[in-house]
Design a protein around this motif. Structure first.
Motif, short mmCIF file in Angstrom:
data_model
loop_
_atom_site.label_atom_id
_atom_site.label_comp_id
_atom_site.label_asym_id
_atom_site.label_seq_id
_atom_site.Cartn_x
_atom_site.Cartn_y
_atom_site.Cartn_z
N PRO A 1 69.30 61.08 75.05
CA PRO A 1 70.18 60.71 73.93
C PRO A 1 70.29 61.85 72.92
O PRO A 1 69.32 62.56 72.65
CB PRO A 1 69.48 59.50 73.31
N ILE A 2 71.49 62.01 72.39
CA ILE A 2 71.72 63.05 71.37
C ILE A 2 71.59 62.38 70.01
O ILE A 2 72.55 61.80 69.49
CB ILE A 2 73.10 63.70 71.58
N GLU A 3 70.38 62.46 69.49
CA GLU A 3 70.06 61.82 68.21
C GLU A 3 69.45 62.85 67.28
O GLU A 3 68.85 63.83 67.72
CB GLU A 3 69.06 60.68 68.44
N GLU A 4 69.59 62.59 65.97
CA GLU A 4 69.06 63.52 64.97
C GLU A 4 67.56 63.78 65.16
O GLU A 4 67.12 64.93 65.14
CB GLU A 4 69.32 62.97 63.55
N GLU A 5 66.82 62.73 65.36
CA GLU A 5 65.36 62.86 65.48
C GLU A 5 64.98 63.69 66.71
O GLU A 5 64.07 64.50 66.67
CB GLU A 5 64.70 61.48 65.53
N THR A 6 65.68 63.48 67.80
CA THR A 6 65.41 64.23 69.03
C THR A 6 65.65 65.72 68.79
O THR A 6 64.82 66.56 69.16
CB THR A 6 66.31 63.75 70.18
N LEU A 7 66.78 66.06 68.18
CA LEU A 7 67.09 67.45 67.90
C LEU A 7 66.04 68.08 66.98
O LEU A 7 65.57 69.19 67.22
CB LEU A 7 68.48 67.59 67.28
N LYS A 8 65.66 67.36 65.93
CA LYS A 8 64.65 67.87 64.99
C LYS A 8 63.33 68.13 65.70
O LYS A 8 62.69 69.17 65.49
CB LYS A 8 64.43 66.88 63.85
N ASN A 9 62.91 67.18 66.52
CA ASN A 9 61.64 67.33 67.24
C ASN A 9 61.64 68.55 68.16
O ASN A 9 60.66 69.30 68.22
CB ASN A 9 61.30 66.07 68.04
N ILE A 10 62.72 68.74 68.87
CA ILE A 10 62.81 69.89 69.79
C ILE A 10 62.81 71.20 69.00
O ILE A 10 62.10 72.15 69.35
CB ILE A 10 64.04 69.78 70.70
N LEU A 11 63.61 71.25 67.96
CA LEU A 11 63.69 72.47 67.15
C LEU A 11 62.33 72.81 66.53
O LEU A 11 61.91 73.98 66.53
CB LEU A 11 64.77 72.35 66.09
N ASN A 12 61.65 71.80 66.02
CA ASN A 12 60.31 72.02 65.47
C ASN A 12 59.34 72.50 66.55
O ASN A 12 58.53 73.40 66.32
CB ASN A 12 59.77 70.74 64.81
N ALA A 13 59.45 71.93 67.73
CA ALA A 13 58.53 72.28 68.82
C ALA A 13 58.71 73.73 69.26
O ALA A 13 57.73 74.38 69.65
CB ALA A 13 58.75 71.34 70.00
N ILE A 14 59.93 74.24 69.20
CA ILE A 14 60.15 75.62 69.64
C ILE A 14 60.15 76.61 68.47
O ILE A 14 60.39 77.80 68.67
CB ILE A 14 61.45 75.76 70.46
N GLY A 15 59.84 76.11 67.29
CA GLY A 15 59.68 76.99 66.13
C GLY A 15 60.97 77.46 65.50
O GLY A 15 61.01 78.53 64.90
N VAL A 16 62.03 76.67 65.61
CA VAL A 16 63.31 77.02 65.01
C VAL A 16 63.48 76.23 63.71
O VAL A 16 63.15 75.05 63.65
CB VAL A 16 64.47 76.70 65.98
#
Length: 106
Positions: A20-35
């Motif tokens: 799913p393309i959700e705000e929380e998913t995007l935030k979590n991935i970006l945080n995980a990869i250091g962006v």
């Protein structure tokens, strides 16, 4: 690549994976990869793709790109001809120089 383009690539990756393309998913991935997370951009992007058929957009965008590989394939053939021509010219010059050397006894 701009931040917006990177976020769009992330959305496409999630879509490809069936996530799913959700705000929380995007935030979590970006945080995980250091962006760095731009919450406003994420919100706008998620709202923009909410009612969009991404598969249809991809199929429409892919059609014009089909001709590009054919044009790119022609370039190496032309380069090979040019290289062959240069080699022939160099060989001819070497033969001429060798002929002069024989003439003068070198």
């Amino acid at each position: 690549m701009s931040k917006a383009e990177a976020y769009i690539h992330l959305v496409l990756a999630l879509h490809y994976l069936g996530k799913p393309i959700e705000e929380e998913t995007l935030k979590n991935i970006l945080n995980a990869i250091g962006v760095e997370v731009d919450e406003a951009l994420i919100k706008v992007l998620v709202d923009a793709v909410k009612n969009v058929n991404i598969d249809e957009l991809i199929s429409q965008a892919a059609v014009p790109m089909v001709a590009a590989p054919a044009a790119a394939a022609a370039a190496p053939a032309e380069e090979a001809k040019e290289e062959e021509k240069k080699e022939e010219e160099e060989k001819k010059e070497e033969e001429e120089v060798a002929g002069l050397a024989d003439l003068f006894g070198f």
